[in-house]
Scaffold this active site. Structure first.
Site, short mmCIF file in Angstrom:
data_model
loop_
_atom_site.label_atom_id
_atom_site.label_comp_id
_atom_site.label_asym_id
_atom_site.label_seq_id
_atom_site.Cartn_x
_atom_site.Cartn_y
_atom_site.Cartn_z
CE1 TYR A 142 1.71 17.35 15.52
CE2 TYR A 142 2.69 17.15 13.35
CZ TYR A 142 2.40 16.61 14.58
OH TYR A 142 2.77 15.33 14.85
CE LYS A 192 -5.03 15.92 30.49
NZ LYS A 192 -5.15 14.67 31.28
CG ASP A 224 -5.32 11.17 30.70
OD1 ASP A 224 -6.42 11.33 30.12
OD2 ASP A 224 -5.09 11.59 31.84
CG ASP A 248 2.23 12.25 15.52
OD1 ASP A 248 2.39 11.51 14.53
OD2 ASP A 248 3.16 12.61 16.26
CG ASP A 252 3.41 6.27 15.70
OD1 ASP A 252 2.79 6.55 14.66
OD2 ASP A 252 4.65 6.43 15.83
#
Ligand code: IPM
Ligand code: MG
Length: 357
Positions: A142, A192, A224, A248, A252
């Site tokens: 970000y 990851k 994942d 982020d 959700d």
């Protein structure tokens, strides 16, 4: 007399309605407990672009730094989708996070018993979900160097750089381990590491920090796989800690397991003023219609009481009041089904307020 000062930033879209609802609840709790709350309202996001040409002014940053806490609605909307990237409405939130040093974002994901039927998953898979997602909030991709466009060998490209430093991972890991101590003591660190160097540094650092917490069980999961496990076995998680971008996305996903993204609060914490906001967006399509669910913001106000004002009892009262009103069958439009009672944003706030009497 205890006195605290709160900066309120409604933002755009439904921001005004949902923050007013939360302020009403805060006032009620404060009144009952002999706490005096004062408020100062400020523009940010699209509203600030319209007024000042930028999404976040320095005077708002300074006001936020001086306050005991910041309550934010949501920013952005299609009206500002075409402004230059450096003044996008979202920059208001990113700027506040950076300026206030808010490196940790807590997103508690719980399913209210009354809302189990709204989950896209089967009731038995979701009832009892209790996850604390801890998202690193002030670094990573970000905030790395960006290039919006450059031409290399006749081909246009863009880039975003992800950097994590050991101190940045250290502090978020300590926070996650300490939070887990108050819960089931299981921390899943999501990365990851099979592909990304930043993730390998993250994982090494996570292991080092966790070795200082003998009572905490740390495990690692690739992002994942975590996205998949959240759907297959959401009840297996206690604390999830992860970087800015993965946090982020996963928040959700986790949020929607609980039925409505409109229900979920968040707290952004650092070394100074904390910032509290629902995790949903500004929903410009329903702004001003009384359709917005104020509960995510009201529960964010509860987190504000707990984390920034040290008023845990008041926070718990709000959380119980919300559960009671939902159990009694009252629903805003996002959660309405025949057989329940449909109420507006204001009416929902009024019902929760009445439970606090
Ligand atoms: C969130 C939001 C923000 C983010 C946007 C509005 C910049 O999606 O808080 O999750 O990506 O952090
Ligand atoms: Mg998001």
């Amino acid at each position: 007399m205890r006195k605290k000062h709160i900066v309120v930033i409604p933002g755009d879209g439904i921001g005004e309605e949902i923050t007013s609802a939360a302020v009403r609840i805060l006032d009620k709790v404060a009144n009952k407990s002999g706490l005096t709350l004062t408020y100062e309202k400020h523009l940010a996001g699209g509203a600030s672009i319209d007024q000042y040409g930028v999404p976040l002014t320095d005077s708002v940053v300074q006001a936020a730094k001086r306050a005991d806490a910041v309550l934010l609605g949501a920013v952005g909307g299609p009206k500002w989708d075409h402004v230059p990237p450096e003044i996008r409405a979202e920059k208001a939130i990113l700027g506040l996070r950076k300026e206030l040093g808010l490196y940790a974002n807590l997103r508690p994901i719980r399913v209210s018993p009354a809302l189990v039927e709204f989950s896209p998953l089967k009731a038995e898979a979701v009832s009892g979900i209790d996850i604390l997602l801890v998202r690193e909030l002030s670094s990573g991709i970000y905030y790395g160097e960006k290039c919006e466009s450059r031409v290399v060998g006749g081909i246009e490209q863009a880039s975003d750089v992800e950097i994590y430093t050991v101190p940045e991972v250290n502090r978020i890991m300590h926070l996650a381990c300490k939070a887990a101590r108050l819960r089931s003591k299981q921390v899943v660190s999501v990365d990851k590491a099979n592909v990304l160097a930043t993730s390998r540094l993250w994982r090494r650092t996570a292991n080092r920090v966790a070795s200082e917490y003998a009572d905490i069980a740390l495990s690692h999961m690739y992002v994942d796989n975590c996205a998949m496990q959240l759907v297959l076995a959401p009840k297996s998680f206690d604390v999830i800690v992860t970087n800015n971008l993965f946090g982020d996305i996963l928040s959700d996903e986790a949020a929607v397991l609980t039925g409505s993204i409109g229900m979920l609060p968040s707290a952004s914490l650092g070394d100074g003023t904390g910032l509290y906001e629902p995790i949903h967006g500004s929903a410009p399509d329903i702004a001003g219609l009384g359709l917005a669910n104020p509960i995510g913001t009201i529960l964010s106000a509860a987190m504000l009481l707990r984390h920034s004002l040290g008023e845990n009892a008041g926070a718990e009262k709000i959380e119980q009041a919300v559960d009671k009103v939902l159990a009694a069958g009252y629903r805003t439009a996002d959660l309405y089904k025949p057989g329940s009672t449909k109420v507006t944003t204001d009416e929902m706030a009024g019902l929760i307020e009445a439970q606090l009497s």
